[in-house]
Design a protein around this motif. Structure first.
Motif, PDB file in Angstrom:
ATOM      1  N   PHE A 109       0.831  -1.190   0.000  1.00  0.00           N
ATOM      2  CA  PHE A 109       0.000   0.000   0.000  1.00  0.00           C
ATOM      3  C   PHE A 109       0.871   1.248   0.000  1.00  0.00           C
ATOM      4  O   PHE A 109       1.952   1.255   0.588  1.00  0.00           O
ATOM      5  N   HIS A 110       0.367   2.283  -0.569  1.00  0.00           N
ATOM      6  CA  HIS A 110       1.056   3.567  -0.578  1.00  0.00           C
ATOM      7  C   HIS A 110       0.831   4.271   0.756  1.00  0.00           C
ATOM      8  O   HIS A 110      -0.231   4.141   1.375  1.00  0.00           O
ATOM      9  N   SER A 111       1.822   5.002   1.199  1.00  0.00           N
ATOM     10  CA  SER A 111       1.730   5.648   2.516  1.00  0.00           C
ATOM     11  C   SER A 111       0.572   6.642   2.597  1.00  0.00           C
ATOM     12  O   SER A 111      -0.054   6.779   3.654  1.00  0.00           O
ATOM     13  N   LYS A 112       0.262   7.309   1.520  1.00  0.00           N
ATOM     14  CA  LYS A 112      -0.870   8.248   1.532  1.00  0.00           C
ATOM     15  C   LYS A 112      -2.185   7.494   1.743  1.00  0.00           C
ATOM     16  O   LYS A 112      -3.060   7.965   2.460  1.00  0.00           O
ATOM     17  N   TYR A 113      -2.304   6.337   1.124  1.00  0.00           N
ATOM     18  CA  TYR A 113      -3.501   5.530   1.269  1.00  0.00           C
ATOM     19  C   TYR A 113      -3.659   5.055   2.718  1.00  0.00           C
ATOM     20  O   TYR A 113      -4.752   5.105   3.287  1.00  0.00           O
ATOM     21  N   ILE A 114      -2.553   4.609   3.314  1.00  0.00           N
ATOM     22  CA  ILE A 114      -2.597   4.154   4.703  1.00  0.00           C
ATOM     23  C   ILE A 114      -2.987   5.307   5.623  1.00  0.00           C
ATOM     24  O   ILE A 114      -3.796   5.139   6.547  1.00  0.00           O
ATOM     25  N   ASN A 115      -2.435   6.491   5.362  1.00  0.00           N
ATOM     26  CA  ASN A 115      -2.790   7.650   6.181  1.00  0.00           C
ATOM     27  C   ASN A 115      -4.266   8.008   6.050  1.00  0.00           C
ATOM     28  O   ASN A 115      -4.901   8.386   7.032  1.00  0.00           O
ATOM     29  N   ILE A 116      -4.806   7.892   4.857  1.00  0.00           N
ATOM     30  CA  ILE A 116      -6.235   8.162   4.655  1.00  0.00           C
ATOM     31  C   ILE A 116      -7.070   7.152   5.443  1.00  0.00           C
ATOM     32  O   ILE A 116      -8.035   7.527   6.124  1.00  0.00           O
ATOM     33  N   LEU A 117      -6.693   5.879   5.373  1.00  0.00           N
ATOM     34  CA  LEU A 117      -7.413   4.850   6.128  1.00  0.00           C
ATOM     35  C   LEU A 117      -7.333   5.118   7.634  1.00  0.00           C
ATOM     36  O   LEU A 117      -8.345   5.035   8.336  1.00  0.00           O
TER      37      LEU A 117
END
Length: 76
Positions: A1-9
């Protein structure tokens, strides 16, 4: 997963970024050590995942509004 995606989650689930969530957990655990042990500040910092006690103190103060030593005296 991309770090931006993880942060959004994380932000959607907890209201905090991943970094902030980890930081809050580390400070929370350090509060337990400050209240329940006689460990030195640098030992607590290391135990909760900070390699630099000065950085730990800065982060603790930013979140709690006081430094770890004063927290221990006033709350412990």
């Amino acid at each position: 997963f991309h770090s931006k995606y993880i942060n959004i989650l994380m932000k959607n689930k907890t209201g905090y970024s991943l970094h902030k969530y980890i930081l809050l957990n580390r400070v929370s655990k350090s509060m337990e050590y400050l209240q329940n042990t006689d460990m030195h500040i640098y030992e607590i910092a290391e135990k909760v995942g900070f390699s630099d006690p000065c950085h730990f103190t800065k982060c603790f103060k930013q979140i709690m509004g006081d430094n770890p030593k004063n927290f221990r005296v006033n709350k412990g």
